[in-house]
Design a protein around this motif. Structure first.
Motif, short mmCIF file in Angstrom:
data_model
loop_
_atom_site.label_atom_id
_atom_site.label_comp_id
_atom_site.label_asym_id
_atom_site.label_seq_id
_atom_site.Cartn_x
_atom_site.Cartn_y
_atom_site.Cartn_z
N LEU A 13 0.84 -1.19 0.00
CA LEU A 13 0.00 0.00 0.00
C LEU A 13 0.88 1.24 0.00
N LEU A 14 0.72 2.10 -1.02
CA LEU A 14 1.54 3.30 -1.16
C LEU A 14 0.86 4.51 -0.54
N ARG A 15 -0.43 4.71 -0.83
CA ARG A 15 -1.17 5.84 -0.28
C ARG A 15 -2.62 5.43 -0.06
N ALA A 16 -3.28 6.14 0.84
CA ALA A 16 -4.69 5.88 1.11
C ALA A 16 -5.37 7.20 1.47
N PHE A 17 -6.62 7.35 1.03
CA PHE A 17 -7.36 8.59 1.28
C PHE A 17 -8.77 8.25 1.74
N ASP A 18 -9.08 8.62 2.99
CA ASP A 18 -10.48 8.58 3.41
C ASP A 18 -11.07 9.96 3.16
N ARG A 19 -12.27 10.26 3.70
CA ARG A 19 -12.91 11.53 3.41
C ARG A 19 -12.05 12.71 3.87
N ASN A 20 -11.51 12.63 5.09
CA ASN A 20 -10.66 13.71 5.58
C ASN A 20 -9.37 13.83 4.77
N GLY A 21 -8.85 12.70 4.34
CA GLY A 21 -7.65 12.74 3.52
C GLY A 21 -7.88 13.43 2.19
N ARG A 22 -9.05 13.19 1.60
CA ARG A 22 -9.37 13.86 0.35
C ARG A 22 -9.61 15.35 0.57
N SER A 23 -10.26 15.70 1.69
CA SER A 23 -10.47 17.11 2.00
C SER A 23 -9.14 17.82 2.20
N TYR A 24 -8.22 17.18 2.90
CA TYR A 24 -6.90 17.77 3.11
C TYR A 24 -6.19 18.00 1.78
N ARG A 25 -6.34 17.03 0.87
CA ARG A 25 -5.68 17.16 -0.41
C ARG A 25 -6.13 18.44 -1.15
N TRP A 26 -7.44 18.73 -1.12
CA TRP A 26 -7.93 19.91 -1.84
C TRP A 26 -7.76 21.20 -1.04
N LEU A 27 -7.98 21.15 0.27
CA LEU A 27 -7.91 22.37 1.08
C LEU A 27 -6.48 22.80 1.35
N GLN A 28 -5.57 21.84 1.43
CA GLN A 28 -4.18 22.21 1.69
C GLN A 28 -3.35 22.18 0.41
N ASP A 29 -3.19 21.01 -0.19
CA ASP A 29 -2.38 20.92 -1.40
C ASP A 29 -2.99 21.72 -2.54
N GLY A 30 -4.31 21.62 -2.69
CA GLY A 30 -4.96 22.32 -3.78
C GLY A 30 -4.86 23.83 -3.65
N LEU A 31 -5.27 24.37 -2.50
CA LEU A 31 -5.28 25.81 -2.33
C LEU A 31 -3.89 26.39 -2.11
N HIS A 32 -3.04 25.70 -1.38
CA HIS A 32 -1.74 26.28 -1.05
C HIS A 32 -0.78 26.24 -2.24
N SER A 33 -0.82 25.16 -2.99
CA SER A 33 0.10 25.01 -4.12
C SER A 33 -0.60 25.19 -5.45
N LEU A 34 -1.90 25.56 -5.41
CA LEU A 34 -2.70 25.59 -6.65
C LEU A 34 -2.50 24.29 -7.42
N ASP A 35 -2.56 23.20 -6.67
CA ASP A 35 -2.27 21.87 -7.21
C ASP A 35 -3.58 21.26 -7.70
N PHE A 36 -4.00 21.66 -8.88
CA PHE A 36 -5.21 21.15 -9.50
C PHE A 36 -4.82 20.44 -10.79
N PRO A 37 -5.56 19.38 -11.15
CA PRO A 37 -5.18 18.62 -12.35
C PRO A 37 -5.01 19.47 -13.60
N VAL A 38 -5.85 20.49 -13.77
CA VAL A 38 -5.78 21.30 -14.97
C VAL A 38 -4.50 22.14 -15.03
N LEU A 39 -3.86 22.36 -13.86
CA LEU A 39 -2.66 23.20 -13.81
C LEU A 39 -1.38 22.40 -13.58
N ARG A 40 -1.49 21.08 -13.50
CA ARG A 40 -0.34 20.31 -13.03
C ARG A 40 0.82 20.28 -14.03
N LYS A 41 0.53 20.45 -15.30
CA LYS A 41 1.58 20.39 -16.31
C LYS A 41 2.50 21.60 -16.19
N ARG A 42 3.80 21.35 -16.23
CA ARG A 42 4.78 22.43 -16.28
C ARG A 42 5.13 22.69 -17.74
#
Length: 498
Positions: A423-452
């Motif tokens: 098992l490499l990674r796992a996401f429950d509901r809080n894990g998914r919320s953290y992904r969008w509220l922290q990684d998404g908002l702080h790093s603007l880490d959204f799929p549409v923007l991920r390409k460099r």
């Protein structure tokens, strides 16, 4: 707008505004240079090729046969084959330290290994240099205390020994004085930019970070102060908008004040989301606690006993021979009640073998059987590309992987290595919320923007605008506070001395 709020905003602008400006400036560095850390791939690359005796002395290893074991692995330490064993968690043993510092045994004799000698430390440093292509030989490793680059690893690996190579990159490594493992690596480039990036951005000076609880509270409360400063600034900016004589709406200010007012109106909300998501990165008061992966890891691997692992590890020499001497580590990988071995090469390539040393690639039916039970398996897909939750940030994620979605209340998502079944990674509901509220908002880490470089072209101008808001606000607050201070001093002085 209440005067008290304006005064609070002004004073916070002097101190917290300066800190937020520092966060922005260091953010430019963090985009390209992270805090130095030795990842698993780099650690494996620094190991010498396995050289196992025909008969490893597993029978002489003093471990109770029925002791639950989390993992075991075989690798070289200073020219000697060693077994590293991590006992499973137990209520009657202080396991956290044992989990991070495995017990080590000499595979030729079965006897426990003590701390590495000075000669062994030099050999470990030489093996690491050879694996990483470092041409220079290391200076004799010397014991070192906690420093800026070992605040995360020092306590569980102390004493630490630092080896300096003197190569053009200025490479330094840190070797655990208990296990003999290399636990950190830095270069001159990483150290220089670390002082300008990660250290100020994370409030990471050693004097503060060595007290984890204090550091956490400082980051939480300064982030909260930053959120308050930004919210009051947005409020003040809105109420100060004026209608001009020609009917247009705009700022009543000029010069630096105009820039702060207008940019604050346009980029204040982005500033707030960055401050708030930085706060959420600390998971304050357990708001986004996640248990995703804990039960599922146990469900996949179970809790094997030492007797089972010992039986499988007896085939380590056979597995090493099949890998033609290229394996640098052999580790256990239990799945679905059966024991398997993973042979890992220096380049990270992993091959799976059964307990008899026969090649055993992971099959879908086998994984489905391991995931059977409660909660039920909803879907199982083999991913050849990253998705919205499983992806790499500054380095590619391991692919392919199996994505399993469970039919539980959390809709837990599991990402399982297709080569090993781990098992490499796992996401429950809080894990998914953290992904969008922290990684998404702080790093603007959204799929549409991920390409460099598209992400850079969007983020760099936005970060520059927020930096302008914070820097101009700090400068204005400082000057206003100085003027208020001088005015107060003049009022306090006697009339004749003014």
């Amino acid at each position: 707008m209440p005067r008290a709020v304006l005064i609070a905003h002004r004073w916070l602008g002097v101190f917290v505004g300066l800190l937020m400006t520092l966060w922005c400036l260091s953010g430019f560095v963090m985009i390209y240079v992270d805090y130095p850390r030795l990842d698993l791939g780099a650690q494996v690359r620094g190991l010498a090729p396995l050289r196992l005796p025909a008969q490893v002395a597993l029978g002489a290893v003093d471990i109770p046969a029925d002791l639950p074991i989390t993992s075991a692995r075989v690798e070289m330490r200073a020219g000697r084959p060693v077994l590293r064993v991590v006992p499973a968690a137990s209520a009657d043993r202080p396991i956290p330290q044992m989990r991070t510092t495995p017990a080590a045994f000499d595979l030729e004799t079965g006897r426990p290994l003590g701390p590495p000698s000075p000669a062994e430390l030099r050999r470990i440093a030489a093996d690491f240099a050879k694996g990483h292509g470092i041409a220079s030989s290391a200076q004799p490793p010397t014991e070192t205390g906690m420093d800026q680059w070992t605040v995360q690893t020092y306590r569980r690996n102390a004493p630490l020994y630092r080896a300096d190579y003197g190569d053009p990159a200025g490479t330094e490594i840190y070797i655990s004085g208990t296990s003999g493992e290399v636990v950190q690596q830095t270069t001159r480039f990483q150290r220089f930019w670390g002082w300008l990036g990660a250290v100020p951005h994370w409030l990471y000076p050693t004097i503060l970070r060595q007290d984890g609880a204090l550091w956490s509270q400082v980051v939480i409360w300064t982030s909260l102060a930053g959120c308050f400063l930004t919210m009051t600034g947005i409020w003040a900016g809105i109420v100060r908008v004026r209608r001009r004589r020609d009917g247009t709406i705009g700022s009543p200010y000029k010069g630096l004040w105009w820039w702060h007012h207008v940019f604050g109106l346009f980029f204040g909300l982005l500033t707030l989301t960055w401050a708030a998501s930085g706060l959420l990165s600390m998971n304050p008061w357990g708001l986004l606690d996640s248990m995703g992966g804990f039960a599922e890891r146990q469900r996949l691997a179970g809790t094997p006993r030492w007797s089972e692992m010992r039986g499988a590890l007896s085939a380590a020499a056979k597995v090493s021979e099949q890998r033609a001497g290229t394996a640098v580590r052999i580790e256990t990988a239990p799945l679905g009640g059966r024991m398997f071995l993973l042979a890992v090469n220096a380049d990270g390539e992993t091959r799976r073998f059964d307990a008899k040393g026969t090649a055993a690639p992971l099959r879908e039916q086998e994984l489905r059987a391991a995931l059977a039970g409660t909660p039920q398996l909803g879907s199982l897909d083999l991913l050849a590309e990253e998705d919205a939750y499983y992806y790499g940030r500054k380095s590619p994620a391991r692919l392919p992987v199996w994505r399993a979605v469970l039919k539980d209340g959390e809709q837990t998502r599991l990402y399982i290595d297709a080569a090993s079944g781990q098992l490499l990674r796992a996401f429950d509901r809080n894990g998914r919320s953290y992904r969008w509220l922290q990684d998404g908002l702080h790093s603007l880490d959204f799929p549409v923007l991920r390409k460099r470089p598209w992400w850079d072209l969007v983020v760099l101008p936005l970060l520059a605008a927020v930096t302008l808001v914070c820097a101009t606000g700090t400068w204005m607050a400082w000057n206003k506070v100085l003027r208020d201070w001088r005015r107060w001093r003049r009022r306090r002085l006697p009339a004749g001395s003014r």
